[in-house]
Scaffold this motif. Structure first.
Motif, PDB file in Angstrom:
ATOM      1  N   TRP A  36       0.890  -1.176  -0.044  1.00 35.24           N
ATOM      2  CA  TRP A  36      -0.067  -0.028  -0.083  1.00 35.24           C
ATOM      3  C   TRP A  36       1.004   1.039   0.202  1.00 35.24           C
ATOM      4  O   TRP A  36       1.911   1.277   0.772  1.00 35.24           O
ATOM      5  N   TYR A  37       0.722   2.212  -0.874  1.00 37.39           N
ATOM      6  CA  TYR A  37       1.197   3.585  -1.019  1.00 37.39           C
ATOM      7  C   TYR A  37       0.131   4.354  -0.793  1.00 37.39           C
ATOM      8  O   TYR A  37      -0.991   4.355  -0.705  1.00 37.39           O
ATOM      9  N   ARG A  38       0.704   5.873  -0.338  1.00 34.70           N
ATOM     10  CA  ARG A  38      -0.491   6.842  -0.355  1.00 34.70           C
ATOM     11  C   ARG A  38       0.218   8.164  -0.789  1.00 34.70           C
ATOM     12  O   ARG A  38       1.329   8.444  -0.881  1.00 34.70           O
ATOM     13  N   GLN A  39      -0.713   8.868  -1.494  1.00 34.36           N
ATOM     14  CA  GLN A  39      -0.190  10.303  -1.827  1.00 34.36           C
ATOM     15  C   GLN A  39      -1.117  11.288  -1.239  1.00 34.36           C
ATOM     16  O   GLN A  39      -2.390  11.403  -1.797  1.00 34.36           O
ATOM     17  N   ALA A  40      -0.383  12.177  -0.359  1.00 33.78           N
ATOM     18  CA  ALA A  40      -1.334  13.400  -0.077  1.00 33.78           C
ATOM     19  C   ALA A  40      -1.030  14.391  -1.189  1.00 33.78           C
ATOM     20  O   ALA A  40      -0.074  14.606  -1.846  1.00 33.78           O
ATOM     21  N   PRO A  41      -2.099  15.535  -1.074  1.00 32.53           N
ATOM     22  CA  PRO A  41      -1.939  16.657  -2.027  1.00 32.53           C
ATOM     23  C   PRO A  41      -0.555  17.470  -1.842  1.00 32.53           C
ATOM     24  O   PRO A  41      -0.235  17.835  -0.979  1.00 32.53           O
ATOM     25  N   GLY A  42       0.067  17.676  -3.097  1.00 31.50           N
ATOM     26  CA  GLY A  42       1.276  18.077  -3.041  1.00 31.50           C
ATOM     27  C   GLY A  42       2.520  17.692  -2.529  1.00 31.50           C
ATOM     28  O   GLY A  42       3.625  18.152  -2.349  1.00 31.50           O
ATOM     29  N   LYS A  43       2.351  16.298  -2.251  1.00 29.70           N
ATOM     30  CA  LYS A  43       3.242  15.295  -1.738  1.00 29.70           C
ATOM     31  C   LYS A  43       3.693  14.093  -2.626  1.00 29.70           C
ATOM     32  O   LYS A  43       2.726  13.992  -3.645  1.00 29.70           O
ATOM     33  N   GLN A  44       4.810  13.514  -2.459  1.00 36.51           N
ATOM     34  CA  GLN A  44       5.167  12.502  -3.246  1.00 36.51           C
ATOM     35  C   GLN A  44       4.376  11.433  -2.699  1.00 36.51           C
ATOM     36  O   GLN A  44       4.144  11.186  -1.480  1.00 36.51           O
ATOM     37  N   ARG A  45       4.261  10.343  -3.694  1.00 34.39           N
ATOM     38  CA  ARG A  45       3.813   9.004  -3.104  1.00 34.39           C
ATOM     39  C   ARG A  45       4.781   8.434  -2.176  1.00 34.39           C
ATOM     40  O   ARG A  45       6.048   8.315  -2.430  1.00 34.39           O
ATOM     41  N   LYS A  86      -5.286   9.550  11.867  1.00 32.61           N
ATOM     42  CA  LYS A  86      -5.060  11.197  12.171  1.00 32.61           C
ATOM     43  C   LYS A  86      -5.296  11.905  10.710  1.00 32.61           C
ATOM     44  O   LYS A  86      -4.901  11.626   9.819  1.00 32.61           O
ATOM     45  N   PRO A  87      -5.467  13.312  10.935  1.00 28.70           N
ATOM     46  CA  PRO A  87      -5.638  14.093   9.815  1.00 28.70           C
ATOM     47  C   PRO A  87      -4.392  14.142   8.948  1.00 28.70           C
ATOM     48  O   PRO A  87      -4.866  13.989   7.656  1.00 28.70           O
ATOM     49  N   GLU A  88      -3.124  13.724   9.296  1.00 24.76           N
ATOM     50  CA  GLU A  88      -2.137  13.783   8.330  1.00 24.76           C
ATOM     51  C   GLU A  88      -2.188  12.337   7.650  1.00 24.76           C
ATOM     52  O   GLU A  88      -1.198  12.255   6.811  1.00 24.76           O
ATOM     53  N   ASP A  89      -3.032  11.502   7.841  1.00 22.91           N
ATOM     54  CA  ASP A  89      -3.472  10.291   7.264  1.00 22.91           C
ATOM     55  C   ASP A  89      -4.071  10.524   6.101  1.00 22.91           C
ATOM     56  O   ASP A  89      -4.155   9.646   5.045  1.00 22.91           O
ATOM     57  N   THR A  90      -4.464  11.541   5.659  1.00 24.98           N
ATOM     58  CA  THR A  90      -5.482  11.971   4.715  1.00 24.98           C
ATOM     59  C   THR A  90      -4.621  12.018   3.423  1.00 24.98           C
ATOM     60  O   THR A  90      -3.691  12.746   3.291  1.00 24.98           O
ATOM     61  N   ALA A  91      -5.004  11.193   2.329  1.00 22.16           N
ATOM     62  CA  ALA A  91      -4.221  11.040   1.132  1.00 22.16           C
ATOM     63  C   ALA A  91      -5.190   9.985   0.228  1.00 22.16           C
ATOM     64  O   ALA A  91      -6.216   9.173   0.710  1.00 22.16           O
ATOM     65  N   VAL A  92      -4.676   9.899  -0.929  1.00 19.96           N
ATOM     66  CA  VAL A  92      -5.109   8.933  -1.774  1.00 19.96           C
ATOM     67  C   VAL A  92      -4.281   7.488  -1.574  1.00 19.96           C
ATOM     68  O   VAL A  92      -3.101   7.564  -1.468  1.00 19.96           O
ATOM     69  N   THR A 109      -7.883   5.164  -3.801  1.00 17.36           N
ATOM     70  CA  THR A 109      -9.108   5.180  -2.763  1.00 17.36           C
ATOM     71  C   THR A 109      -8.956   6.191  -1.817  1.00 17.36           C
ATOM     72  O   THR A 109      -7.693   6.244  -1.189  1.00 17.36           O
ATOM     73  N   GLN A 110      -9.803   7.045  -1.720  1.00 19.00           N
ATOM     74  CA  GLN A 110      -9.526   8.323  -1.045  1.00 19.00           C
ATOM     75  C   GLN A 110      -9.774   8.122   0.458  1.00 19.00           C
ATOM     76  O   GLN A 110     -11.028   7.431   0.570  1.00 19.00           O
ATOM     77  N   VAL A 111      -8.857   8.483   1.474  1.00 18.40           N
ATOM     78  CA  VAL A 111      -9.040   8.517   2.818  1.00 18.40           C
ATOM     79  C   VAL A 111      -9.036   9.932   3.447  1.00 18.40           C
ATOM     80  O   VAL A 111      -8.002  10.222   3.296  1.00 18.40           O
ATOM     81  N   THR A 112     -10.049  10.213   3.952  1.00 11.90           N
ATOM     82  CA  THR A 112      -9.950  11.658   4.491  1.00 11.90           C
ATOM     83  C   THR A 112     -10.238  11.440   5.965  1.00 11.90           C
ATOM     84  O   THR A 112     -11.214  10.854   6.482  1.00 11.90           O
ATOM     85  N   VAL A 113      -9.400  12.129   6.978  1.00 16.07           N
ATOM     86  CA  VAL A 113      -9.464  12.026   8.278  1.00 16.07           C
ATOM     87  C   VAL A 113      -9.724  13.462   8.897  1.00 16.07           C
ATOM     88  O   VAL A 113      -8.743  14.426   8.399  1.00 16.07           O
TER      89      VAL A 113
END
Length: 115
Positions: A36-45, A86-92, A109-113
């Motif tokens: 599993w990877y994640r990518q938050a807005p403006g950040k690298q995967r 946590k809110p910082e886990d928000t990402a695709v 899949t979008q995860v929003t905390v």
């Protein structure tokens, strides 16, 4: 061609839990690593967690003791149990299946905390 489909994302409050699923179109035994990877807005995967056929796992420091990766070989599915979100886990969140022939990615899949 290998198909990889994620599901289980959504909106959750801080401290809550979600379980992501990643279904592959072929046996998990054909992959050398599942992740599993994640990518938050403006950040690298970034890598969140991975699991190998022998069951060994690896986690990013930011999710250790909160997230658990597992698999169900009979269902060709890999899971990511996310607790104490946590809110910082928000990402695709993206599922990745790796074979010697190459990498296969899901659509995300979008995860929003919320705080």
């Amino acid at each position: 061609q290998v198909q990889v489909v994620e599901s289980g994302g959504g909106l959750v409050q801080s401290g809550g839990s979600l379980r992501l699923s990643c279904a592959a179109s072929r046996s998990l035994s054909s992959f050398i690593v599942m992740a599993w990877y994640r990518q938050a807005p403006g950040k690298q995967r970034e890598l969140v967690a991975n699991i190998r056929p022998d069951g060994s796992t690896n986690y990013a420091d930011s999710v250790k003791a909160r997230f658990t990766i597992s698999r169900d070989n009979a269902k060709n599915t890999v899971f990511l149990q996310m607790d104490s979100l946590k809110p910082e886990d928000t990402a695709v969140y993206y599922c990745n299946m790796r074979r010697f022939a190459g990498d296969y990615w899901g659509q995300g899949t979008q995860v929003t905390v919320s705080s």
